[in-house]
Design a protein around this motif. Structure first.
Motif, mmCIF file in Angstrom:
data_model
loop_
_atom_site.group_PDB
_atom_site.id
_atom_site.type_symbol
_atom_site.label_atom_id
_atom_site.label_comp_id
_atom_site.label_asym_id
_atom_site.label_seq_id
_atom_site.Cartn_x
_atom_site.Cartn_y
_atom_site.Cartn_z
ATOM 1 N N GLY A 62 50.618 18.480 8.898
ATOM 2 C CA GLY A 62 51.382 18.941 10.046
ATOM 3 C C GLY A 62 52.874 19.031 9.801
ATOM 4 O O GLY A 62 53.605 19.552 10.625
ATOM 5 N N GLN A 63 53.345 18.531 8.662
ATOM 6 C CA GLN A 63 54.762 18.623 8.324
ATOM 7 C C GLN A 63 54.948 19.623 7.181
ATOM 8 O O GLN A 63 55.528 20.679 7.362
ATOM 9 N N LEU A 68 43.769 24.951 7.936
ATOM 10 C CA LEU A 68 43.387 26.040 8.840
ATOM 11 C C LEU A 68 41.935 25.864 9.266
ATOM 12 O O LEU A 68 41.090 26.711 9.029
ATOM 13 N N LYS A 69 41.664 24.749 9.906
ATOM 14 C CA LYS A 69 40.303 24.467 10.368
ATOM 15 C C LYS A 69 40.176 24.667 11.878
ATOM 16 O O LYS A 69 39.157 25.094 12.362
ATOM 17 N N HIS A 73 45.781 24.100 14.220
ATOM 18 C CA HIS A 73 46.337 24.243 12.864
ATOM 19 C C HIS A 73 47.051 25.585 12.721
ATOM 20 O O HIS A 73 48.152 25.656 12.171
ATOM 21 N N ALA A 74 46.423 26.643 13.218
ATOM 22 C CA ALA A 74 47.046 27.974 13.153
ATOM 23 C C ALA A 74 48.347 27.978 13.952
ATOM 24 O O ALA A 74 49.341 28.579 13.531
ATOM 25 N N ARG A 80 55.785 26.586 12.413
ATOM 26 C CA ARG A 80 56.587 26.274 11.210
ATOM 27 C C ARG A 80 57.233 27.533 10.658
ATOM 28 O O ARG A 80 58.410 27.504 10.240
ATOM 29 N N ALA A 81 56.517 28.645 10.672
ATOM 30 C CA ALA A 81 57.082 29.917 10.201
ATOM 31 C C ALA A 81 58.246 30.343 11.085
ATOM 32 O O ALA A 81 59.285 30.807 10.589
ATOM 33 N N LEU A 82 58.122 30.180 12.404
ATOM 34 C CA LEU A 82 59.195 30.525 13.331
ATOM 35 C C LEU A 82 60.429 29.644 13.136
ATOM 36 O O LEU A 82 61.554 30.113 13.290
#
Length: 85
Positions: A62-63, A68-69, A73-74, A80-82
């Protein structure tokens, strides 16, 4: 779920009585047990994410480590991408 064909339960199977065609399950959210009669039984097994004992992976989930289960998660990956922009 297609109501005319089947029902879906997110539960753990606890006991199976093939003679009575009865499956005892435990709801994974409410932790209550319930019985399901069946004509035909399809069993789909779950899985656990395997980190192959790579040091630090489980502690950083998570860090820096994202699986991606599950849907959350998605969402973590998206968030994180944002954060990077």
């Amino acid at each position: 779920t297609c109501p005319s064909l089947a029902e879906y339960y997110q539960a753990k199977a606890r006991t199976l009585d093939p003679e009575k065609q009865l499956l005892t399950c435990e709801d994974i959210f409410k932790k209550r047990q319930f019985c399901l009669p069946y004509d035909y039984l399809v069993i789909a097994t779950g899985c656990k994410t395997n980190t192959f004992n790579t040091p630090g992976v489980a502690e950083r989930e998570g860090q820096e480590v994202h699986y991606l289960k599950h849907l959350y998660h998605a969402r973590q990956v998206r968030q994180r991408a944002l954060e990077c922009f």
